[in-house]
Write a protein that holds these residues in place. Structure first.
Motif: not given
Length: 305
Positions: A32-44, A17-24, A177-185
């Motif tokens: 969706f950028m903050i989703i993996p970090a949330i999952v990792l931080f919450t479960t580890l 996801l971070l590497l995708s920032l240099s692409t369209p 919107v970003i917070a809602v999308i993040t929570h729903s996923i």
């Protein structure tokens, strides 16, 4: 969560996801950028989280140090929401915490850009609209229909000014919107990993506080007093407060529609279909005001008996 390949997979997803920032694709992946970090931080635990995060930052940092700053930018709301998930806080509390963190970062970036980098938001918006107007003018040379919507410099300036006035509402809605999308996923992902977190109340139970009616009346008064001003802080307040409250009343309206469908034992599809015009068309927010000011839901219950 004990160390397992699932957490490694989320680290890889974060890297991609971070590497995708240099692409369209960044227009989509940003949401969706903050989703993996949330999952990792919450479960580890903290040590495991850092061990999973460091290789990602090292790889993107070798490409360009700017990626580390971007990762840190998205990491802050992830840590905030992850902290709320760990506390098993209510879903609405987690959403508000995430929204506030994202909004605070928006404002911080804007403050740093204007104060230290001499970034002029009005000039930027004007240049973007001017570029778009020039493109329309060039297309109008070959298409008579487009030539009729050519914009003058004064019109572009007026549009830029109106856009600047709406910036606060745009930032608030973007954070929401970003917070809602993040929570729903994130919530179903965490549930599937055996880490249950609270979900939002059913739509039929969505209700604003009655104080929102007084907020709206206050917004009307501010709009009457300052709506005709040429510039100023209160003009910006009047330009943003009422539209934001109308969006809140639309949410209340949708809650009432789901309540009505639930009480009548109709299909939820009907509520979803009715919600479309509420979202897309103006005026339907007034139903939310009526639902808030009067015991509309109690009347629905009584009429059912």
């Amino acid at each position: 969560m004990k160390f397992r390949w699932t957490s490694v997979a989320w680290s890889v997803a974060y890297l991609l996801l971070l590497l995708s920032l240099s692409t369209p694709l960044l227009l989509i992946t940003t949401f969706f950028m903050i989703i993996p970090a949330i999952v990792l931080f919450t479960t580890l635990n903290t040590k495991q989280f850092i061990l999973h995060l460091l290789p990602v930052l090292l790889i993107v940092g070798l490409i360009t140090p700017m990626y580390i700053l971007i990762a840190a930018y998205f990491l802050i709301p992830a840590l905030v929401m992850g902290r709320w998930y760990k506390k098993r806080a209510s879903a609405i509390s987690t959403l508000i915490a995430g929204m506030v963190a994202i909004l605070a970062e928006f404002l911080l970036i804007l403050l740093i850009s204007t104060t230290f980098l001499k970034f002029n938001l009005y000039d930027y918006v004007y240049d973007v609209l001017k570029t778009y107007a020039d493109w329309l003018a060039s297309m109008g040379a070959s298409n008579p229909l487009l030539s009729e919507i050519a914009l003058s410099s004064d019109q572009i300036g007026q549009m830029s000014w109106l856009t600047i006035q709406a910036i606060p509402m745009t930032l608030i809605l973007s954070a929401f919107v970003i917070a809602v999308i993040t929570h729903s996923i994130v919530r179903p992902i965490l549930n599937s990993m055996g880490y249950a977190v609270p979900k939002l109340k059913p739509a039929r139970e969505w209700r604003l506080a009655r104080a929102f009616i007084w907020y709206y009346l206050l917004g009307v008064v501010i709009s009457l007093l300052f709506g005709g001003a040429d510039s100023g802080f209160m003009l910006m307040v009047s330009a943003n407060l009422l539209p934001l409250l109308q969006i809140a009343f639309k949410i209340q309206t949708i809650g009432f529609l789901f309540f009505l469908v639930h009480e009548r034992k109709w299909s939820k599809i009907i509520a979803l279909l009715l919600a479309i015009p509420v979202i897309a068309l103006p005026g339907f927010w007034i139903i939310g005001v009526v639902d808030l000011a009067f015991p509309l839901r109690e009347l629905v219950k009584k009429s059912k008996r």
